[in-house]
Design an enzyme around this catalytic site. Structure first.
Site, short mmCIF file in Angstrom:
data_model
loop_
_atom_site.label_atom_id
_atom_site.label_comp_id
_atom_site.label_asym_id
_atom_site.label_seq_id
_atom_site.Cartn_x
_atom_site.Cartn_y
_atom_site.Cartn_z
N SER A 24 -24.43 10.60 21.09
CA SER A 24 -24.99 11.08 22.31
C SER A 24 -26.61 10.73 22.47
CB SER A 24 -24.95 12.59 22.67
OG SER A 24 -23.47 13.05 22.67
N ARG A 28 -28.25 7.58 24.71
CA ARG A 28 -29.23 7.83 25.67
C ARG A 28 -30.80 7.28 25.32
NH1 ARG A 28 -25.57 11.46 25.62
NH2 ARG A 28 -25.43 13.18 27.32
N GLY A 96 -16.74 6.65 26.78
CA GLY A 96 -16.67 7.23 28.02
C GLY A 96 -18.46 7.55 28.31
N ARG A 124 -9.54 6.64 31.65
CA ARG A 124 -10.17 7.71 31.87
C ARG A 124 -10.54 8.18 33.18
NH1 ARG A 124 -13.46 8.87 26.44
NH2 ARG A 124 -13.66 10.77 27.39
N SER A 168 -19.48 19.30 32.43
CA SER A 168 -19.59 18.09 31.71
C SER A 168 -21.07 17.36 31.47
CB SER A 168 -18.77 16.88 32.63
OG SER A 168 -19.21 15.52 32.13
N GLN A 170 -21.89 14.46 30.54
CA GLN A 170 -21.70 13.11 30.88
C GLN A 170 -22.04 13.24 32.59
OE1 GLN A 170 -17.97 11.71 29.63
NE2 GLN A 170 -18.77 11.42 27.45
N ASP A 317 -16.00 18.37 21.29
CA ASP A 317 -15.63 17.26 20.40
C ASP A 317 -14.99 17.74 19.23
OD1 ASP A 317 -16.16 15.64 22.45
OD2 ASP A 317 -18.13 15.13 21.66
N ARG A 348 -5.96 15.19 23.46
CA ARG A 348 -6.20 15.74 22.03
C ARG A 348 -5.38 16.99 21.76
NH1 ARG A 348 -12.59 14.20 21.54
NH2 ARG A 348 -12.48 12.25 20.69
N ARG A 398 -11.53 10.81 16.43
CA ARG A 398 -11.48 12.25 15.73
C ARG A 398 -10.39 12.88 15.34
NH1 ARG A 398 -16.87 12.85 16.84
NH2 ARG A 398 -17.64 12.31 18.75
C1 S3P Z 1 -20.86 13.67 25.76
C2 S3P Z 1 -20.16 14.56 26.52
C3 S3P Z 1 -19.03 15.31 26.30
C4 S3P Z 1 -18.38 14.67 24.97
C5 S3P Z 1 -18.73 13.45 24.57
C6 S3P Z 1 -20.01 12.88 24.50
C7 S3P Z 1 -22.22 13.06 26.04
O1 S3P Z 1 -18.29 14.91 27.36
O2 S3P Z 1 -17.11 15.21 24.90
O3 S3P Z 1 -18.17 12.87 23.37
O4 S3P Z 1 -22.80 12.30 25.30
O5 S3P Z 1 -22.72 13.37 27.18
P1 S3P Z 1 -18.18 15.75 28.72
O6 S3P Z 1 -19.51 15.70 29.12
O7 S3P Z 1 -17.63 14.62 29.61
O8 S3P Z 1 -17.57 16.87 28.36
#
Ligand code: S3P
Length: 443
Positions: A24, A28, A96, A124, A168, A170, A317, A348, A398
């Site tokens: 993550s 970023r 994602g 997705r 979320s 993300q 995760d 999952r 995973r």
């Molecule tokens: C992530 C947020 C999570 C996580 C993904 C990485 C991120 O997803 O499952 O592997 O880096 O912001 P969600 O925010 O959709 O839950």
């Protein structure tokens, strides 16, 4: 190219290890540094397929990025207004995070963009980011909810006050990235805590981000100041070895050094501790904007619990490997409120349940989670739990690594199909696992 693991039963893991950088934070670090004025140096970068998809996308958007070594990256920021249109659709591979965060960033640019990915990513959900971005004034289109994502660009964005229906990180991050360009502050309210790496990183680049409980408010900045970033080890990668240590550490304990311990990520430690795990947190320290520690994991007799739903986003995760721990615990474990697991790199819940069925683990699937029977209460939890057999990872990194951990309680060889995607998050997993005592071959 499909690859498989053949994992033979092993009973002991020992030693000291480090896992690769946080996924993550690595994504970023590229996006935020690209928008800064000046050069940012990133060390401990995760050179996995997912993060390299982001790196290539940022290059395609006109950002000069030097990879001095796999984990040492220099990003020559182009400033908030300096990105340029890519000549082709941006391919986010399996990632994602890359696609959703980039959607927020690109929604605010002068130019049009298109985002695509691999077969898993193309299925997705993307409306979760597209819809609030439209409320900000962006022109973002999905293909009936999934990629390709098409962004028109050239729109003036407005700050919004958005209550996210799901917790979320993300979605939150995509809106904060778009909010950098809005004509007023952007507020995102989460229904539960989710990872806050974006908030921490943007703050350290000089952006005014106010957090008040579950509410985050970003004030559009004039500019971002370049900053060097040291990426800590990925807690989500450490998770496989945390569970391995609980199942098989020798008396000295298994030591995992330099693990990112952001409290929005470490729900697994809390859950496992409630199950009876002994995990020592050593040398807790700060690395830039993020907390880091070393972990000493002791072999522990686990007991099943009902996992509190409020801990789900803090361990989102880590559920596949938590399922393995639960199968090895005495008594039932109930996981609920975890329907988001169905829209990750694979479904999952279904993928783990299919593996359990193949390896003789009693369980009951539910729409939002699973009931895992565990071992009879009062029985010896150190004996084998999993029969040998063949499980399909469904191309999900995973799931593949979780069933490798099951080998510490297996009666016979476990063959794990379709493991090439382990490289999306954890290059070198099988070698590292071998180094501490796993008997794992990759073909
Ligand atoms: C992530 C947020 C999570 C996580 C993904 C990485 C991120 O997803 O499952 O592997 O880096 O912001 P969600 O925010 O959709 O839950």
């Amino acid at each position: 190219m499909t690859r498989d693991y053949r994992v033979l039963p092993a009973s002991r893991v020992s030693g000291t290890l480090r896992v690769p950088g946080d996924k993550s934070i690595s994504h970023r670090s590229l996006m935020v540094s690209a928008l800064a004025d000046g050069t940012s140096e990133v060390t401990g970068f995760l050179a996995s397929e997912d993060c390299l998809a982001t790196l290539n996308a940022m290059r395609a958007l006109g950002v000069a990025i030097e990879q001095r070594s796999a984990t040492h990256v220099l990003i020559h920021g182009v400033g908030l207004q300096g990105l340029e249109a890519a000549s082709q659709p941006l391919d986010m591979g399996n990632a994602g995070t890359a696609m959703r965060l980039a959607t927020g960033l690109l929604a605010a640019q002068r130019f049009a963009s298109q985002l695509v990915g691999d077969a898993s990513l193309m299925k997705r959900p993307m409306e979760r980011v597209a819809k609030p971005l439209r409320e900000m004034g962006a022109l973002v289109f999905t293909n009936g909810g999934t990629p390709p994502v098409r962004i028109h660009g050239g729109r003036r964005l407005h700050g919004i006050d958005y209550a996210m229906p799901i917790a979320s990180a993300q979605v939150k991050s995509a809106l904060l990235f778009a909010g950098l360009y809005a004509d007023s502050a952007t507020t995102v309210v989460s229904p539960a805590v989710s990872r806050d790496h974006s908030e921490r990183m943007l703050t350290s680049f000089g952006v005014r981000v106010e957090t008040d409980g579950l509410r985050v408010r970003l004030h559009p900045p004039q500019d971002l100041r370049a900053l060097d970033i040291e990426v800590p080890g990925d807690f989500s990668s450490a998770a496989f070895f945390i569970v391995a240590g609980l199942l098989g550490a020798d008396p000295a304990g298994l030591i995992i050094e330099n693990v990112g311990m952001n409290p929005s990520r470490t729900g697994l430690v809390e859950i496992l501790t409630r199950m009876g795990a002994r995990i020592e947190i050593l040398n807790a320290r700060q690395s830039g904007a993020e907390p880091v520690a070393d972990l000493r994991v002791h072999r522990s007799a686990l007991r099943g619990i009902a996992v509190p739903p409020e801990l789900v986003p803090l361990a989102i995760d880590e559920f596949p490997v938590l399922f393995i721990a639960a199968a090895c615990a005495a008594g039932e474990t109930l996981i609920s409120g975890a329907e988001e697991l169905r829209v990750k790199e694979s479904d999952r819940i279904a993928a783990m349940a299919a593996g359990f069925a193949a390896l003789g683990v009693a369980h009951e699937v539910q729409p939002d989670g699973i009931r895992i029977a565990g071992l009879p209460i009062g029985s010896d939890t150190s004996g084998p739990v999993f029969t040998g057999g063949e499980v399909d990872s469904h191309g999900d990194h995973r799931i593949a690594m979780s069933f490798a951990v099951a080998s510490l309680r297996a009666k016979a060889t476990i063959r794990i199909l379709d493991v090439a995607n382990v490289a999306t998050s954890f290059p070198g997993f099988s070698a590292l696992a071998r180094g501490i005592g796993f008997d794992i071959q990759e073909r």
